[in-house]
Design a protein around this motif. Structure first.
Motif, PDB file in Angstrom:
ATOM      1  N   LEU A 164       8.413  -8.869 -42.398  1.00  0.00           N
ATOM      2  CA  LEU A 164       8.172  -9.937 -41.829  1.00  0.00           C
ATOM      3  C   LEU A 164       6.926  -9.768 -40.896  1.00  0.00           C
ATOM      4  O   LEU A 164       6.104 -10.187 -41.060  1.00  0.00           O
ATOM      5  CB  LEU A 164       9.230 -10.690 -40.958  1.00  0.00           C
ATOM      6  N   TYR A 165       7.161  -8.618 -40.141  1.00  0.00           N
ATOM      7  CA  TYR A 165       6.069  -8.223 -39.258  1.00  0.00           C
ATOM      8  C   TYR A 165       6.544  -6.685 -39.006  1.00  0.00           C
ATOM      9  O   TYR A 165       7.702  -6.225 -39.088  1.00  0.00           O
ATOM     10  CB  TYR A 165       5.797  -9.021 -38.047  1.00  0.00           C
ATOM     11  N   SER A 166       5.513  -5.916 -38.602  1.00  0.00           N
ATOM     12  CA  SER A 166       5.711  -4.464 -38.139  1.00  0.00           C
ATOM     13  C   SER A 166       6.057  -4.283 -36.813  1.00  0.00           C
ATOM     14  O   SER A 166       5.018  -4.648 -35.863  1.00  0.00           O
ATOM     15  CB  SER A 166       4.825  -3.589 -38.346  1.00  0.00           C
ATOM     16  N   ASP A 167       7.026  -4.019 -36.190  1.00  0.00           N
ATOM     17  CA  ASP A 167       7.390  -3.710 -34.573  1.00  0.00           C
ATOM     18  C   ASP A 167       6.271  -2.659 -34.343  1.00  0.00           C
ATOM     19  O   ASP A 167       5.912  -1.719 -35.062  1.00  0.00           O
ATOM     20  CB  ASP A 167       8.679  -3.055 -34.716  1.00  0.00           C
ATOM     21  N   LEU A 168       5.908  -3.078 -33.050  1.00  0.00           N
ATOM     22  CA  LEU A 168       5.011  -2.130 -32.545  1.00  0.00           C
ATOM     23  C   LEU A 168       6.086  -0.743 -31.829  1.00  0.00           C
ATOM     24  O   LEU A 168       7.048  -0.982 -31.543  1.00  0.00           O
ATOM     25  CB  LEU A 168       4.371  -2.581 -31.190  1.00  0.00           C
ATOM     26  N   PRO A 169       5.636   0.264 -32.062  1.00  0.00           N
ATOM     27  CA  PRO A 169       6.210   1.534 -31.448  1.00  0.00           C
ATOM     28  C   PRO A 169       6.611   1.323 -30.065  1.00  0.00           C
ATOM     29  O   PRO A 169       5.901   0.933 -29.294  1.00  0.00           O
ATOM     30  CB  PRO A 169       5.456   2.715 -31.665  1.00  0.00           C
ATOM     31  N   SER A 170       7.795   1.658 -29.501  1.00  0.00           N
ATOM     32  CA  SER A 170       8.103   1.270 -28.454  1.00  0.00           C
ATOM     33  C   SER A 170       9.179   2.592 -27.909  1.00  0.00           C
ATOM     34  O   SER A 170       9.742   3.160 -28.724  1.00  0.00           O
ATOM     35  CB  SER A 170       9.058   0.008 -28.086  1.00  0.00           C
ATOM     36  N   ARG A 171       9.453   2.679 -26.682  1.00  0.00           N
ATOM     37  CA  ARG A 171      10.024   3.698 -26.055  1.00  0.00           C
ATOM     38  C   ARG A 171      11.070   3.171 -24.795  1.00  0.00           C
ATOM     39  O   ARG A 171      10.261   2.268 -23.892  1.00  0.00           O
ATOM     40  CB  ARG A 171       9.534   5.070 -25.796  1.00  0.00           C
ATOM     41  N   GLN A 172      12.278   3.251 -24.765  1.00  0.00           N
ATOM     42  CA  GLN A 172      12.983   2.943 -23.372  1.00  0.00           C
ATOM     43  C   GLN A 172      13.356   4.311 -22.934  1.00  0.00           C
ATOM     44  O   GLN A 172      13.989   5.080 -23.346  1.00  0.00           O
ATOM     45  CB  GLN A 172      14.212   2.156 -23.912  1.00  0.00           C
ATOM     46  N   LEU A 173      13.222   4.087 -21.568  1.00  0.00           N
ATOM     47  CA  LEU A 173      13.887   5.558 -20.732  1.00  0.00           C
ATOM     48  C   LEU A 173      14.493   5.097 -19.677  1.00  0.00           C
ATOM     49  O   LEU A 173      14.317   4.000 -19.089  1.00  0.00           O
ATOM     50  CB  LEU A 173      12.578   6.468 -20.321  1.00  0.00           C
ATOM     51  N   LYS A 174      15.513   5.859 -19.029  1.00  0.00           N
ATOM     52  CA  LYS A 174      16.410   5.737 -18.030  1.00  0.00           C
ATOM     53  C   LYS A 174      15.973   6.445 -16.769  1.00  0.00           C
ATOM     54  O   LYS A 174      15.887   7.791 -17.063  1.00  0.00           O
ATOM     55  CB  LYS A 174      17.768   5.651 -18.202  1.00  0.00           C
ATOM     56  N   VAL A 175      15.720   6.008 -15.664  1.00  0.00           N
ATOM     57  CA  VAL A 175      15.360   6.898 -14.479  1.00  0.00           C
ATOM     58  C   VAL A 175      16.547   6.721 -13.473  1.00  0.00           C
ATOM     59  O   VAL A 175      16.852   5.476 -13.195  1.00  0.00           O
ATOM     60  CB  VAL A 175      14.242   6.752 -14.021  1.00  0.00           C
ATOM     61  N   LYS A 176      17.084   7.800 -12.862  1.00  0.00           N
ATOM     62  CA  LYS A 176      17.989   7.774 -11.944  1.00  0.00           C
ATOM     63  C   LYS A 176      17.113   7.654 -10.603  1.00  0.00           C
ATOM     64  O   LYS A 176      16.477   8.646 -10.288  1.00  0.00           O
ATOM     65  CB  LYS A 176      18.976   8.904 -11.681  1.00  0.00           C
ATOM     66  N   VAL A 177      17.548   6.688  -9.698  1.00  0.00           N
ATOM     67  CA  VAL A 177      16.734   6.939  -8.443  1.00  0.00           C
ATOM     68  C   VAL A 177      17.735   6.786  -7.249  1.00  0.00           C
ATOM     69  O   VAL A 177      19.001   6.352  -7.435  1.00  0.00           O
ATOM     70  CB  VAL A 177      15.673   5.742  -8.055  1.00  0.00           C
ATOM     71  N   VAL A 178      17.466   7.055  -6.156  1.00  0.00           N
ATOM     72  CA  VAL A 178      18.347   6.815  -4.973  1.00  0.00           C
ATOM     73  C   VAL A 178      19.066   5.434  -4.845  1.00  0.00           C
ATOM     74  O   VAL A 178      20.163   5.105  -4.638  1.00  0.00           O
ATOM     75  CB  VAL A 178      17.634   7.058  -3.486  1.00  0.00           C
TER      76      VAL A 178
END
Ligand code: GN1
Ligand code: MG
Length: 562
Positions: free
Chosen positions: A473-487
């Motif tokens: 139907l459409y092409s997804d844009l490449p994506s990335r999810q990251l998790k960062v631990k902070v105080v």
């Protein structure tokens, strides 16, 4: 409240609070979807959620309120609790601060004073003629039964409250039961199955007969995440005509661990096949549920040489639903109809910042109204209710379609008019009946993987689309999810439906600067409401660029807040 009753109420609250003391150092927060933590530490929060649910029911004149004990897609050792309001949706956000305060009340006396003050401020008629009704459901986690008991004790601490254990259920089943009970319609589990099976059959009866072309394969393999969704699908599948469903990771003894290397969250984030799928499944349409079956994604393996999948996420499910509904409305309204009637409908699409940019562009390109809310179904659902037809989905596969009562009654009256005239075999009549069946099939209370899956299957058959047609139907844009631990993740404050950081302001400047280096770059960060992390999301025109944008922004987050 009579003096002796008041005494009894105080005694019960002090008593239950002393049975479930808050371990020192424990801090609960209601978050995106209720309280969540290691299941073994959850009893005090669940007990207090029981008290809260009972109070909410008393406040709302004894209407049924729900409690679901689940930690959704999180690991098996976790558990959680959330409250469903009488309309089947998430608990009114105005009560969340009290939920937080109650869950963290340090001792029995503090808890008692907090409840009495809240009851007074909210004008909750404790001890009046309203009794409270709370329906409870839980998923398959080992701590579920123990936490159910904690919830029951909390509910029973409110004089006049009545708890009904509905058993082991998917989250959306419990929400549906609360919704149905308060509407005065049948609300048992078998009623739920009957409604889904019958409305799916009606959808299939309404398929155009003369279209020819591609015929959708009957075979569908469903990854049940070793949770409750697979169990329920097994119960229902024999009665689903026109579909040959095979459930893997079904939750049966020995098949695997809940959500471990399987389930909708795993497939959507990793874009690889879940455990139990292999080269023999290449080219077969597959779906994946999460542990409590309120999320749904589809996937297909295109090659046997690796375990990568073509993914259809929540955005594409949303797009399919939007196309189908718009098509039916167009047929009803523009078809040179024999009956001079139209069905005005404001159709709204609701997404979050995690929606793939290509999906938003696609939907807007269709001329649809697309709006954004912060992450969490509680926001999306509420927004969707502002429309005659509201379609909402999170990219991770949680979503549904909600129809306003006014729209449904207009649709009913139109269908009646059309059926009583010669027009009853017209395209217009069939479109109206299809919409009617869809209002019955798709869960009106909350996103529901089982009802969503059946609507997807019916629409693919209606459109004579293969999985590939849908995927393209459409092409997804490449994506990335990251998790960062902070105080302290709460030091990040966001605005504009979480697309911008307002504090610390230097962080937004850095994000803007990084993003400007990438073609079709988009990036945002927000504190998770379910995990102790900051999430970074990035999109760009290539995977390498999306990865690099996410990585450099994650680095800034670490440096500023780590
Ligand atoms: C990026 C993402 O997938 N976030 C999820 C996740 O919330 P967070 O607040 O991001 O932890 O869990 C929520 C509850 O299941 C779900 O509604 C939401 O979409
Ligand atoms: Mg879930």
């Amino acid at each position: 409240m009579a003096a002796d009753q008041e005494q009894e109420q105080r005694r019960r609250l002090l008593d239950v609070a002393s049975r479930f003391p808050l371990p020192s150092g424990c801090r609960f927060s209601y978050g995106t979807a209720g309280f969540r933590a290691d299941g073994a530490t959850m009893a005090p929060a669940v007990c207090r959620a029981g008290i809260l649910a009972a109070l909410r029911s008393v406040k709302l004149a004894g209407a049924a309120v729900g409690i679901v004990i689940t930690a959704s897609h999180n690991p098996i050792g976790d558990n959680g609790v959330k409250i469903a309001d009488p309309d089947g949706g998430m608990m009114d956000q105005q009560w969340e601060p009290f939920a937080d305060a109650l869950a963290n009340a340090p001792d029995p006396d503090a808890l008692l004073q907090m409840v009495l003050q809240f009851v007074k401020d909210e004008g909750i008629p404790l001890g009046g003629h309203h009794t409270a009704q709370v329906l409870l459901g839980r998923d398959t986690r080992p701590t579920g039964e123990y936490l159910l008991d904690a919830a029951l004790q909390g509910i029973n601490a409110i004089v006049g409250a009545h708890a009904i254990d509905m058993g082991i259920l998917t989250t959306p089943q419990l929400h549906w039961m609360v919704w149905s009970k308060n509407k005065g319609t049948k609300a048992s589990e078998s009623d739920y199955f009957t409604q889904l099976i019958n409305s799916f059959r009606r959808m299939l009866e309404l398929l155009p007969k003369d279209k020819g072309g591609y015929e959708l394969a009957k075979k569908l393999i469903v990854d049940g995440a070793n949770g409750i969704g697979g169990v329920k699908l097994e119960q229902m599948k024999a009665e689903l005509s026109g579909l040959d469903i095979i459930v893997r990771n079904s939750g049966k003894e020995g098949e695997g661990i809940l959500n471990h290397l399987c389930g909708a969250d795993f497939v959507q984030k990793e874009r690889v096949t879940p455990h139990g799928f292999g080269p023999e499944d290449v080219g077969v349409r597959c779906a994946s549920l999460d542990g409590d079956a309120d999320r749904l994604v589809y996937f297909q393996m295109s090659s046997s040489s690796d375990n990568k999948v073509d993914l259809v996420d929540g955005d594409k499910i949303l797009s399919l639903f939007a196309l189908f509904i718009r098509e039916q409305l167009d047929v009803i309204n523009n078809n040179g109809s024999q009956v001079d009637k139209s069905l005005p409908a404001r159709l709204g699409i609701v997404q979050t910042a995690y929606a793939n940019g290509a999906s938003t562009q696609f939907l807007k390109g269709l001329g649809l109204e697309v709006v954004f809310t912060p992450t969490g179904v509680k926001y999306l659902h509420k927004k969707a209710l502002e429309y005659d037809i509201g379609i909402y989905f999170e990219a991770n596969g949680h979503g549904t379609v909600v129809f306003s009562e006014d729209f449904i009654s207009q649709l009913e009256s139109l269908s009646n008019d059309l059926s009583s005239q010669a027009a009853n075999c017209s395209a217009q009549y069939h479109a109206a009946m299809r919409l009617m069946a869809a209002t019955q099939l798709i869960n009106q209370a909350v996103g529901d993987a089982l009802s969503g899956l059946l609507l997807v299957e019916a629409i693919l058959q209606y459109k004579r689309w293969s999985f590939q047609n849908w995927c393209e139907l459409y092409s997804d844009l490449p994506s990335r999810q990251l998790k960062v631990k902070v105080v302290d993740r709460s030091s990040i404050v966001t605005t504009d439906a979480e697309t911008k950081v307002s504090q610390p302001s230097s962080l937004q400047e850095l994000i803007d600067k990084e993003t400007a280096n990438y073609t079709q770059g988009r990036c945002f960060v927000r504190p998770s409401g379910t995990e102790d992390v900051v999430r970074v999301y990035a999109e760009a025109s290539t995977q390498v660029e999306a990865d690099s944008l996410a990585k450099s922004v994650a680095h800034h987050v670490e440096r500023l807040l780590g």
